[in-house]
Structure formats: C-alpha cells, structure tokens
Write a protein that holds these residues in place. Structure first.
Motif, PDB file in Angstrom:
ATOM      1  N   HIS A  99       0.836  -1.207   0.000  1.00  0.00           N
ATOM      2  CA  HIS A  99       0.000   0.000   0.000  1.00  0.00           C
ATOM      3  C   HIS A  99       0.871   1.258   0.000  1.00  0.00           C
ATOM      4  CE1 HIS A  99      -3.288   2.710   0.962  1.00  0.00           C
ATOM      5  NE2 HIS A  99      -2.625   3.111   2.029  1.00  0.00           N
ATOM      6  N   GLN A 100       1.989   1.210   0.694  1.00  0.00           N
ATOM      7  CA  GLN A 100       2.866   2.375   0.810  1.00  0.00           C
ATOM      8  C   GLN A 100       3.815   2.564  -0.374  1.00  0.00           C
ATOM      9  OE1 GLN A 100       2.776   4.793   3.197  1.00  0.00           O
ATOM     10  NE2 GLN A 100       0.927   3.730   3.846  1.00  0.00           N
ATOM     11  N   LEU A 106      -4.768  -2.510  -5.449  1.00  0.00           N
ATOM     12  CA  LEU A 106      -4.399  -3.491  -4.439  1.00  0.00           C
ATOM     13  C   LEU A 106      -5.570  -4.380  -4.042  1.00  0.00           C
ATOM     14  CD1 LEU A 106      -1.955  -4.276  -2.687  1.00  0.00           C
ATOM     15  CD2 LEU A 106      -2.687  -2.540  -1.043  1.00  0.00           C
ATOM     16  N   CYS A 126      -8.376  -0.886  -0.030  1.00  0.00           N
ATOM     17  CA  CYS A 126      -7.978  -1.935  -0.964  1.00  0.00           C
ATOM     18  C   CYS A 126      -9.194  -2.821  -1.178  1.00  0.00           C
ATOM     19  CB  CYS A 126      -6.791  -2.745  -0.451  1.00  0.00           C
ATOM     20  SG  CYS A 126      -7.129  -3.799   0.964  1.00  0.00           S
TER      21      CYS A 126
END
Length: 158
Positions: A99-100, A106, A126
């Motif tokens: 995610h980062q 995602l 997500c």
C-alpha cells in the motif's frame, strides 16, 4: 503494452494459497495481463513444481519476495494490479508495505481460519476478497470469480 499483475505470496502454510495463486495467474493471463509472482523461496518452489511447463507463470517472472519489495521501494518497477495473499499477521504487513510503496490497484486475498479477524485489521483502501478456508479452494475461488469481471473491465478501460 500489457498491464502487469503481481501476486505476492507469503509462507505457504495454508494449502489453498498455491492452488488459488495458480488459478488467479491463469485468469489474469487469460485476461491479457503479464503475471509476476513474488514470494518466499518455498512459495515459489511450490509454484514451479505445480506449473512445471510455465503455463500460468513464466519462471522468468518469479521474483524473490525481498528483492521485489526492494525494487518497488527503489521505484525500479511497479505493477498495475497487486494481489497480496494474507493468512497471518505477516501477510497484513506485506499488504501494508505494498500500500505504501506501489501505485498498483491493491487486492487483499484473505483466507485461513482467522480470515475475518485479519480482514478487520486492514484500515486502508484496498479490494478485499475474504473466505474462511484452509484446504478447500472453492469458497475463495467463488469470491475471486465475483471480482474477475470487475478487474477485466478495469484492465481494459485503463
């Protein structure tokens, strides 16, 4: 150029992981995506043994999990779609990392005995596919099928 999809596999402690990974790889490949798999050595070995002719995943598109994360963090690569297989806290950590560091759409594929609890720990946006299953891949397959049409439309429109 084809869209790139990443399947990110943790330790293969839960039997459904390998079969669902190959199933999803097949579906994404048939949808015209280039499919890459990142995982632990054991997870990658299971994929190689289960798909010896590379029909679903080309061996050249299999990546050590740590190297994949390093390449993403260093912005040497990225993917259009990323499915993270989650069956424990480590899976949640991998999902949060993706995610980062990635711009991919995602997907959290959450399974195992604690699937609902793990799903509740995800506090960022997500797509979640959740099934409390360990051995039988069909409940997870059914939920993935529900998302396949949406992903196909997304892949074509982008």
């Amino acid at each position: 150029m084809n869209k790139k999809a990443l399947l990110l596999l943790g330790c293969p402690e839960v039997p459904v992981q390998t079969s669902i990974a190959l199933y999803l790889a097949s579906r994404l490949k048939n949808a015209g995506m280039d499919v890459f798999v990142a995982g632990t050595d054991a997870a990658l070995d299971l994929i190689k043994v289960s798909d010896p002719d590379g029909r679903y995943v080309d061996v050249e598109k299999m990546i050590n999990l740590d190297e994949c994360i390093r390449a993403l963090a260093e912005k040497r690569t990225d993917f259009d779609l990323c499915s993270v297989f989650v069956h424990n806290d480590a899976g949640i950590s991998y999902l949060a990392t993706m995610h980062q560091i990635s711009n991919a759409r995602l997907f959290a594929i959450i399974f195992g005995n604690d699937a609902e609890s793990l799903s509740g720990q995800i506090d960022f946006k997500c797509d979640k596919i959740v099934a409390k299953t360990v051995h039988n891949p069909n409940p997870l397959k059914k939920k993935i099928e529900e998302k396949i049409k949406e992903v196909k439309r997304w892949a074509v429109s982008n």
